[in-house]
Design an enzyme around this catalytic site. Sequence first.
Site: not given
Length: 248
Positions: A91, A156
Amino acid sequence: MFRLDGKVAIVTGGSRGIGRAVAEALAGQGAFVVVNYVRGEEEAKKTVAAIEAKGGKAEAVAFDVSDMAATEAAVADIAKRHGRLDILVANAGIAIDNLVLRVKDDELDRLFAVNVKGSLAAAKAAIKVMMRAKTGRIVFLSSIVGEAGNAGQAGYAATKAALIGVTKTLAKEYASRNITVNAVAPGFIDTDMTTQIPGDMKTAMLQSIPLGRTGRSEEVAAAVTFLSSDESSYVTGEVLRVNGGMLM
Ligand code: NAP
């Protein structure tokens, strides 16, 4: 359903946001959860305390996922100490936003080091343990941005799209060992990461969400819990969107 009693899980970036909610959800289902962090020791301790307050079991372990060797060593050590490793939730992630004309070399390096190489390093070490056990669950945190793109987030987006390729590749590589590999792709979730988004952009985003609101970390954690459980045994290579209908 979705009980995880007796299982050991690692949640990278479990100190805050989505990772904290995932850690709490997995522990709530009975797993021992290793809460990883890099700088947020106090926050990681809060996650552990919240789990223990509800009768769950957890520990906080610091390592920087962008250091591949350190990550592999830490994951191997955790599995050795606990005698098993059943679940990895990769994560930990960062966002560095810039229009592509202004994107800098070192920003891209940092994004890929944390989001892609960090997730791969943790998965690599976890797979070594899971292969011996002939079972395992790996969940990567991708993003709606990896599928749909978003102005100002080329770097990103590239990392989050890369994780979808990684998910499908590892799902194929380790299916024969009964290791499932999936991704969750959240939309706009209220965490520290999204507080940076300017107000006018947030308003525009809200208008594109059919459910008419931002998501909660717990709502992402519920999807991760399903993919971490025995009940998801026939789901692999999947990207599960948790985005209020923002992308269908
Ligand atoms: P966040 O609130 O900013 O938390 C990031 C977490 O990652 C923190 O626990 C942080 O630990 C950890 N971390 C960062 N760099 C690390 C490193 N080098 N090594 C180890 N841990 C590191 O982020 P979030 O919003 O919860 O996002 C979690 C994941 O979901 C990310 O992969 C993100 O890309 C993805 N995602 C989020 C959204 C959203 O709307 N929030 C949407 C789609 C996808 P420290 O506390 O130690 O800094």
